[in-house]
Design an enzyme around this catalytic site. Structure first.
Site, short mmCIF file in Angstrom:
data_model
loop_
_atom_site.label_atom_id
_atom_site.label_comp_id
_atom_site.label_asym_id
_atom_site.label_seq_id
_atom_site.Cartn_x
_atom_site.Cartn_y
_atom_site.Cartn_z
N THR A 1 -42.20 55.71 -14.98
CA THR A 1 -42.06 55.19 -17.06
C THR A 1 -42.08 55.98 -17.45
O THR A 1 -41.74 55.98 -18.78
CB THR A 1 -43.25 54.37 -16.94
OG1 THR A 1 -44.40 55.50 -17.33
CG2 THR A 1 -44.24 53.05 -15.65
N LYS B 1 -45.66 68.64 -7.94
CA LYS B 1 -45.53 70.01 -7.70
C LYS B 1 -44.04 70.20 -8.11
O LYS B 1 -43.72 69.39 -8.34
CB LYS B 1 -45.34 69.94 -5.81
CG LYS B 1 -45.03 71.13 -5.08
CD LYS B 1 -44.93 71.05 -3.66
CE LYS B 1 -44.26 72.06 -3.17
NZ LYS B 1 -44.85 72.63 -1.81
N HIS C 1 -37.82 42.63 -21.76
CA HIS C 1 -37.52 41.80 -22.71
C HIS C 1 -38.50 42.53 -23.88
O HIS C 1 -39.61 43.14 -23.82
CB HIS C 1 -38.47 40.37 -22.20
CG HIS C 1 -37.32 40.43 -20.94
ND1 HIS C 1 -36.37 39.12 -20.75
CD2 HIS C 1 -37.35 40.86 -19.71
CE1 HIS C 1 -35.70 38.93 -19.82
NE2 HIS C 1 -36.26 39.91 -19.10
#
Length: 184
Positions: free
Chosen positions: A162, A180, A112
């Site tokens: 993200t 890792k 949004h």
């Protein structure tokens, strides 16, 4: 002139209340509901291929599936999704072969606007998600739109992804980060 669906899939601002989109969502929600009630694996295999846009031959999705449209989801061969998978596919979700999703994984492409006036005007947009081959997404992980994960990526349980990551890494945390490197 572009349709609202074309704008949506392209990641542009669109109106989710558009009549065509509402009908498509209702159909996808109905198909997913019916899918979740099926008890016979063969019946579920047939129904999931009706829900998803494109699939490999050998896939398995446990009940509890939630989608926005379904038709914008592509999964490769040997795909597995555990219980309560959420795939909000206003933009394409593309997953390679030999990928596994743990329980309650969320792949969320819709977004949004940040500005309150735009956000309150009932428009939204999305960004696609691409997940490579041989990936394993741990339980309760969330991957947001705009993320691309390379091949052989492992996402730790409960992570929030993200940003994009390349091949051969284990990522975890909120926000997810490399913990890792996988030697291949």
């Amino acid at each position: 002139m572009q349709t609202e669906r074309e704008k949506m899939v392209a990641g542009e601002l669109y109106n989710p209340a558009d009549e065509e989109l509402v009908k498509k969502r209702i159909k996808a929600h109905d198909l997913a509901h019916k899918y979740n009630l099926l008890e016979i694996e063969k019946d579920r295999m047939e129904k999931i291929k009706e829900i998803f846009g494109k699939t490999g031959e050998k896939i398995h999705v446990e009940p509890g599936l939630r989608v926005d449209y379904g038709e914008n989801i592509t999964v490769g061969n040997y795909f597995y999704a555990n219980f309560d998978t959420v795939m909000l596919d206003v933009c394409p979700i593309m997953i390679g072969k030999n990928a596994m999703l743990g329980p309650r994984v969320s792949l969320v492409t819709p977004e949004h606007p940040l500005h309150p006036q735009e956000r309150n005007s009932d428009i939204e947009f999305g960004r696609p998600i691409t997940i490579g081959d041989n990936c394993w997404i741990g339980s309760d992980a969330t991957i947001i739109g705009g993320v691309t994960l390379g091949d052989n990526v492992v996402v730790g349980a409960g992570s929030v992804v993200t940003k994009s990551f390349g091949d051969n890494v284990v990522i975890a945390g909120n926000p997810a980060r490399v913990i890792k490197i996988i030697e291949i």
